[in-house]
Design a protein around this motif. Structure first.
Motif, short mmCIF file in Angstrom:
data_model
loop_
_atom_site.label_atom_id
_atom_site.label_comp_id
_atom_site.label_asym_id
_atom_site.label_seq_id
_atom_site.Cartn_x
_atom_site.Cartn_y
_atom_site.Cartn_z
N ILE A 1 112.25 83.71 52.34
CA ILE A 1 111.63 82.09 52.17
C ILE A 1 110.45 82.07 52.87
O ILE A 1 110.22 81.99 53.98
N PRO A 2 109.26 81.58 51.87
CA PRO A 2 108.02 81.35 52.66
C PRO A 2 107.86 79.99 53.43
O PRO A 2 108.72 79.19 53.07
N ILE A 3 107.29 80.12 54.68
CA ILE A 3 107.21 79.03 55.52
C ILE A 3 105.94 78.39 55.25
O ILE A 3 104.86 79.20 55.33
N ILE A 4 105.85 76.96 54.67
CA ILE A 4 104.61 76.64 54.34
C ILE A 4 104.19 75.44 55.50
O ILE A 4 103.00 75.10 55.50
N GLY A 5 104.99 75.34 56.35
CA GLY A 5 104.55 74.51 57.66
C GLY A 5 105.59 73.76 58.32
O GLY A 5 106.69 74.45 57.90
N CYS A 6 105.20 72.86 59.22
CA CYS A 6 106.22 72.51 60.23
C CYS A 6 106.09 70.92 59.80
O CYS A 6 105.14 70.34 60.14
N VAL A 7 107.40 70.20 59.86
CA VAL A 7 107.23 68.81 60.32
C VAL A 7 108.03 68.40 61.60
O VAL A 7 109.01 68.89 61.98
N ILE A 8 107.26 67.72 62.38
CA ILE A 8 107.64 67.42 63.48
C ILE A 8 108.49 65.97 63.82
O ILE A 8 107.90 64.84 63.25
N ASN A 9 109.67 66.05 63.93
CA ASN A 9 110.60 64.72 63.77
C ASN A 9 110.47 64.04 65.24
O ASN A 9 110.44 64.84 66.12
N MET A 10 110.76 62.91 65.07
CA MET A 10 110.88 61.89 66.36
C MET A 10 109.50 62.35 67.32
O MET A 10 109.89 62.51 68.51
N SER A 11 108.36 62.29 66.65
CA SER A 11 107.16 62.82 67.41
C SER A 11 106.81 61.54 68.14
O SER A 11 105.93 61.74 69.08
N TYR A 12 106.76 60.38 67.85
CA TYR A 12 106.63 59.21 68.35
C TYR A 12 107.15 57.93 68.00
O TYR A 12 107.93 58.05 67.01
N PHE A 13 107.18 56.92 68.72
CA PHE A 13 107.71 55.62 68.38
C PHE A 13 106.18 54.74 68.36
O PHE A 13 105.82 54.68 69.53
N LYS A 14 106.45 53.89 67.35
CA LYS A 14 105.22 52.73 67.26
C LYS A 14 105.81 51.41 67.70
O LYS A 14 106.65 51.07 66.85
N CYS A 15 105.16 50.95 68.48
CA CYS A 15 105.71 49.47 68.67
C CYS A 15 105.28 48.55 67.88
O CYS A 15 104.07 48.37 67.18
N HIS A 16 106.13 47.62 67.29
CA HIS A 16 105.88 46.69 66.29
C HIS A 16 105.20 45.65 66.68
O HIS A 16 104.68 44.76 65.81
N ILE A 17 105.04 45.59 68.03
CA ILE A 17 104.27 44.32 68.75
C ILE A 17 102.79 44.75 68.96
O ILE A 17 102.09 43.94 68.23
N CYS A 18 102.78 45.75 69.67
CA CYS A 18 101.29 45.99 69.92
C CYS A 18 100.81 47.27 69.14
O CYS A 18 99.34 47.49 69.11
N GLU A 19 101.41 47.84 68.31
CA GLU A 19 101.00 48.80 67.17
C GLU A 19 100.84 50.20 67.94
O GLU A 19 99.99 51.06 66.99
N THR A 20 100.86 50.19 69.26
CA THR A 20 100.60 51.67 70.16
C THR A 20 101.80 52.56 69.62
O THR A 20 102.99 52.38 69.64
N LEU B 1 101.89 80.97 65.50
CA LEU B 1 102.60 81.48 64.36
C LEU B 1 101.82 81.24 63.07
O LEU B 1 102.33 81.50 61.67
N ASN B 2 100.54 80.78 63.08
CA ASN B 2 99.75 80.48 62.37
C ASN B 2 100.31 79.46 61.27
O ASN B 2 100.05 79.66 60.24
N LEU B 3 101.05 78.41 61.73
CA LEU B 3 101.55 77.41 60.77
C LEU B 3 100.89 76.09 60.97
O LEU B 3 100.51 75.66 61.86
N GLN B 4 100.70 75.15 60.03
CA GLN B 4 100.18 73.91 59.85
C GLN B 4 101.15 72.84 60.05
O GLN B 4 102.39 73.29 59.65
N ILE B 5 100.80 71.80 60.66
CA ILE B 5 101.79 70.67 60.73
C ILE B 5 101.65 70.00 59.58
O ILE B 5 100.46 69.33 59.18
N LEU B 6 102.70 69.76 58.93
CA LEU B 6 102.70 69.00 57.72
C LEU B 6 102.82 67.56 57.98
O LEU B 6 102.29 66.65 57.10
N GLY B 7 103.40 67.06 58.94
CA GLY B 7 103.42 65.77 59.22
C GLY B 7 104.30 65.55 60.49
O GLY B 7 105.19 66.27 60.90
N LEU B 8 104.08 64.31 60.91
CA LEU B 8 104.85 63.81 62.25
C LEU B 8 105.69 62.47 61.84
O LEU B 8 105.33 61.45 61.15
N VAL B 9 106.87 62.63 62.03
CA VAL B 9 108.09 61.59 61.54
C VAL B 9 108.22 60.81 63.01
O VAL B 9 108.62 61.33 64.00
N PRO B 10 107.89 59.52 62.81
CA PRO B 10 108.05 58.86 64.02
C PRO B 10 109.68 58.30 64.16
O PRO B 10 110.50 58.49 63.18
#
Length: 91
Positions: free
Chosen positions: A7-26, A43-52
């Motif tokens: 199964i080819p690996i097309i990239g990586c999704v990083i889960n729980m990568s950050y928390f965005k404060c709803h008050i200050c947007e940081t 591994l020569n893999l691209q990050i497809l995205g970061l899930v907050p």
């Protein structure tokens, strides 16, 4: 495991990568480690995205209701961006 199943690996999704404060947007990187990025580069893999850490996203994805992710919700943008990247890579 994926390589053993041809199964080819097309990239990586990083889960729980950050928390965005709803008050200050940081964005706070709670579980961040540069080791993960180094591993992906080696591994020569691209990050497809970061899930907050986001209650709306987590609740809907945990129950498999991806259809609730509309373009109208700002918190959905990371998931939609990842989905678009996946579709463009496999199309």
């Amino acid at each position: 495991m994926l390589e053993k199943m041809n199964i080819p690996i097309i990239g990586c999704v990083i889960n729980m990568s950050y928390f965005k404060c709803h008050i200050c947007e940081t964005k706070h990187k709670i579980f961040y480690s540069p080791d993960g990025e180094r591993l992906l580069k080696s591994l020569n893999l691209q990050i497809l995205g970061l899930v907050p850490l986001d209650l709306f996203i987590n609740k809907n994805l945990d129950i498999g209701q991806i259809s609730n992710l509309s373009n109208n919700e700002v918190s959905n943008k990371p998931i939609l961006d990842i989905l678009y990247k996946i579709v463009s890579k496999i199309a």
